[in-house]
Design an enzyme around this catalytic site. Sequence first.
Site, PDB file in Angstrom:
ATOM      1  N   HIS A  73      52.779  50.187  32.023  1.00  0.00           N
ATOM      2  CA  HIS A  73      52.126  50.559  33.285  1.00  0.00           C
ATOM      3  C   HIS A  73      50.698  51.037  33.049  1.00  0.00           C
ATOM      4  O   HIS A  73      50.372  51.568  31.974  1.00  0.00           O
ATOM      5  CB  HIS A  73      52.950  51.597  34.066  1.00  0.00           C
ATOM      6  N   ASP A  75      49.044  53.072  35.461  1.00  0.00           N
ATOM      7  CA  ASP A  75      48.766  54.362  36.109  1.00  0.00           C
ATOM      8  C   ASP A  75      49.066  55.503  35.146  1.00  0.00           C
ATOM      9  O   ASP A  75      49.832  55.347  34.186  1.00  0.00           O
ATOM     10  CB  ASP A  75      49.586  54.516  37.401  1.00  0.00           C
ATOM     11  N   ASP A 105      50.801  57.134  27.127  1.00  0.00           N
ATOM     12  CA  ASP A 105      51.636  56.879  28.313  1.00  0.00           C
ATOM     13  C   ASP A 105      50.764  56.345  29.417  1.00  0.00           C
ATOM     14  O   ASP A 105      50.297  57.100  30.229  1.00  0.00           O
ATOM     15  CB  ASP A 105      52.336  58.195  28.703  1.00  0.00           C
ATOM     16  N   GLU A 139      54.175  53.571  38.186  1.00  0.00           N
ATOM     17  CA  GLU A 139      55.362  54.026  37.445  1.00  0.00           C
ATOM     18  C   GLU A 139      55.531  55.534  37.525  1.00  0.00           C
ATOM     19  O   GLU A 139      56.629  56.039  37.638  1.00  0.00           O
ATOM     20  CB  GLU A 139      55.246  53.568  35.976  1.00  0.00           C
ATOM     21  N   GLU A 140      54.410  56.250  37.463  1.00  0.00           N
ATOM     22  CA  GLU A 140      54.488  57.717  37.410  1.00  0.00           C
ATOM     23  C   GLU A 140      54.937  58.338  38.732  1.00  0.00           C
ATOM     24  O   GLU A 140      55.218  59.524  38.794  1.00  0.00           O
ATOM     25  CB  GLU A 140      53.138  58.312  36.982  1.00  0.00           C
ATOM     26  N   GLU A 167      58.501  51.201  27.737  1.00  0.00           N
ATOM     27  CA  GLU A 167      58.206  52.469  27.054  1.00  0.00           C
ATOM     28  C   GLU A 167      59.458  53.367  27.096  1.00  0.00           C
ATOM     29  O   GLU A 167      60.481  52.997  27.659  1.00  0.00           O
ATOM     30  CB  GLU A 167      57.078  53.188  27.790  1.00  0.00           C
TER      31      GLU A 167
HETATM   32  C1  LIG Z   1      67.318  65.816  19.102  1.00  0.00           C
HETATM   33  C2  LIG Z   1      65.995  65.553  19.570  1.00  0.00           C
HETATM   34  C3  LIG Z   1      65.799  64.180  20.128  1.00  0.00           C
HETATM   35  C4  LIG Z   1      64.497  64.145  20.733  1.00  0.00           C
HETATM   36  C5  LIG Z   1      64.223  62.885  21.435  1.00  0.00           C
HETATM   37  C6  LIG Z   1      62.945  63.039  22.125  1.00  0.00           C
HETATM   38  C7  LIG Z   1      62.248  61.745  22.151  1.00  0.00           C
HETATM   39  C8  LIG Z   1      60.913  61.905  22.784  1.00  0.00           C
HETATM   40  C9  LIG Z   1      60.138  60.687  22.572  1.00  0.00           C
HETATM   41  C10 LIG Z   1      59.336  60.196  23.455  1.00  0.00           C
HETATM   42  C11 LIG Z   1      59.135  60.797  24.773  1.00  0.00           C
HETATM   43  C12 LIG Z   1      59.158  59.738  25.752  1.00  0.00           C
HETATM   44  C13 LIG Z   1      58.929  60.250  27.132  1.00  0.00           C
HETATM   45  C14 LIG Z   1      59.742  59.501  28.090  1.00  0.00           C
HETATM   46  C15 LIG Z   1      58.932  58.526  28.912  1.00  0.00           C
HETATM   47  C16 LIG Z   1      59.039  58.873  30.319  1.00  0.00           C
HETATM   48  C17 LIG Z   1      58.103  58.070  31.176  1.00  0.00           C
HETATM   49  C18 LIG Z   1      57.694  58.920  32.344  1.00  0.00           C
HETATM   50  O1  LIG Z   1      56.847  59.774  32.192  1.00  0.00           O
HETATM   51  N1  LIG Z   1      58.305  58.703  33.497  1.00  0.00           N
HETATM   52  C19 LIG Z   1      58.117  59.540  34.649  1.00  0.00           C
HETATM   53  C20 LIG Z   1      58.009  58.743  35.912  1.00  0.00           C
HETATM   54  C21 LIG Z   1      59.222  58.012  36.329  1.00  0.00           C
HETATM   55  N2  LIG Z   1      59.271  56.704  36.097  1.00  0.00           N
HETATM   56  O2  LIG Z   1      60.137  58.562  36.902  1.00  0.00           O
HETATM   57  C22 LIG Z   1      59.232  60.581  34.712  1.00  0.00           C
HETATM   58  O3  LIG Z   1      59.066  61.520  35.515  1.00  0.00           O
HETATM   59  O4  LIG Z   1      60.217  60.476  34.002  1.00  0.00           O
HETATM   60 ZN   LIG Z   2      54.996  56.100  31.188  1.00  0.00          ZN
HETATM   61 ZN   LIG Z   3      54.652  59.301  32.168  1.00  0.00          ZN
END
Ligand SMILES: CCCCCCCC/C=C\CCCCCCCC(=O)N[C@@H](CC(N)=O)C(=O)O
Ligand SMILES: [Zn+2]
Ligand SMILES: [Zn+2]
Length: 453
Positions: A73, A75, A105, A139-140, A167
Amino acid sequence: MFSLGAIKIPTVAFLRKQLNTTALIEFGKYIQKVFPAVFSTEFIQHEVVGEYSYLFTVRGSDPQLMPYMLLAHMDVVPASEEGWKFPPFSAEEDEGYIYGRGTLDNKNSAIGILQALEFLLRRNYRPRRSFYIGIGHDEEVSGLDGGKQIAMLLQARGVKLSFLLDEGSGILDGVIEGIKSPVALIAVTEKGSLTLNLTVRSDPGHSSAPPKETSIGILAAAVSRLEKNPMPRLFGYGPELMMFEHLASEFAFPLNIVMKNLWLFSPLVSRIIERKPTGNSMVRTTTALTIFKAGIKFNVIPHLASAAVNFRIHPAQKVAEVLEIVKDTIDDDRVEITVTEAFDPLPISPWDDQALGVQIFRRTIMDVFPHVSSIAPGVCIGNTDSRHFTNLTDAIYRFNPVVLKADDVSRIHGWNERISVKDYEKQVEFLFQLIQNSDIDKLPKPHLSTHEL
Ligand SMILES: CCCCCCCC/C=C\CCCCCCCC(=O)N[C@@H](CC(N)=O)C(=O)O
Ligand SMILES: [Zn+2]
Ligand SMILES: [Zn+2]
């Protein structure tokens, strides 16, 4: 090299209907300028969907091969001017890092995918397997007008995908306590989400003669109860069990034994990993108090107090169950609860020897990131546009080919988001390799190596 111009365009999404549309249009023009081969090659069709999103259809030479899809994305979430080492839309380079909102991101993927394809086209490459590229613009803020419209368009055309990559996870280096070497986590699901609006109404009046309880006090007590009573531990009931079993050999003795026997030790392990926010998000449905509004003047008792609470639902739970727990925890009829948005955790994508996408990612990770010691299925703790594509494939994977160190996770949506020039180049190399590796028509032979599957 990262197209720094992409970071300088402030494609900020505040709310679903509050997007910086000027910046979105500029981003569209920008990619047309810097990726001329992508936009002029005869076997690539490009379409603008939902006004600002892009869909590319790359027609491979072998129509027998089922297509796949790469999603990203353009945005970004808003960024404050304070708190950053460099202004968030300056794309400043410092000690090998590019700083800016969107560097992780997710402009790194949006630009990285197009960059890899541009490189391939300049080498006169034509893929055998067709593929789609989707670059969403909202997306955000839900993806309903971008990513979802792309999914609906493809569905209307009868498209089925062999796999989809978005992602949502990465190569974790020092993020999981007890694991020293970098491990690639490919998320096979993402948590569900529930956002509630809580409202309390009480009689307004003069602050000199306040009632025993006010709308603010009642609401504050309710949200405090939610924060003090976390959702139940569910560690070991979802695909995080698979994740830790795959990673078991990465831990030193005796933790390796503990992780191999989570059927016995999961209560103990969950108490340890829940101490950190990212660990906690693996253990349970998380509760986040995100908005609190009340009052207009220091000497007026407000009539209304409202708050928003966002839950990210563990794969072993459903929206209805979380809602019941919330009602029981608040246990106060004066707090009106309304659902703003809700969806269950996403289905779990295949992770086995027959899963074409997994085998291709595995091979590509081993080609490009030879120092990665394990490749394991993970859980995306946030949400992605890929959740709109469940009618097109059951093989949805979330993996950003970028090495994330312990302090990088909080840069995503936080201050000082950055990517190293080297890491961005690796991301392009991964995508360059992935597109070529996807041309195989059958699964590669199992690889003799210490990599986990
Ligand atoms: C035992 C520990 C394990 C830790 C795992 C953590 C892994 C973290 C790695 C990356 C972080 C990735 C972040 C997730 C991406 C989310 C994308 C986002 O920001 N989405 C928004 C908007 C939406 N589509 O809803 C959101 O609010 O989730
Ligand atoms: Zn994202
Ligand atoms: Zn994000």
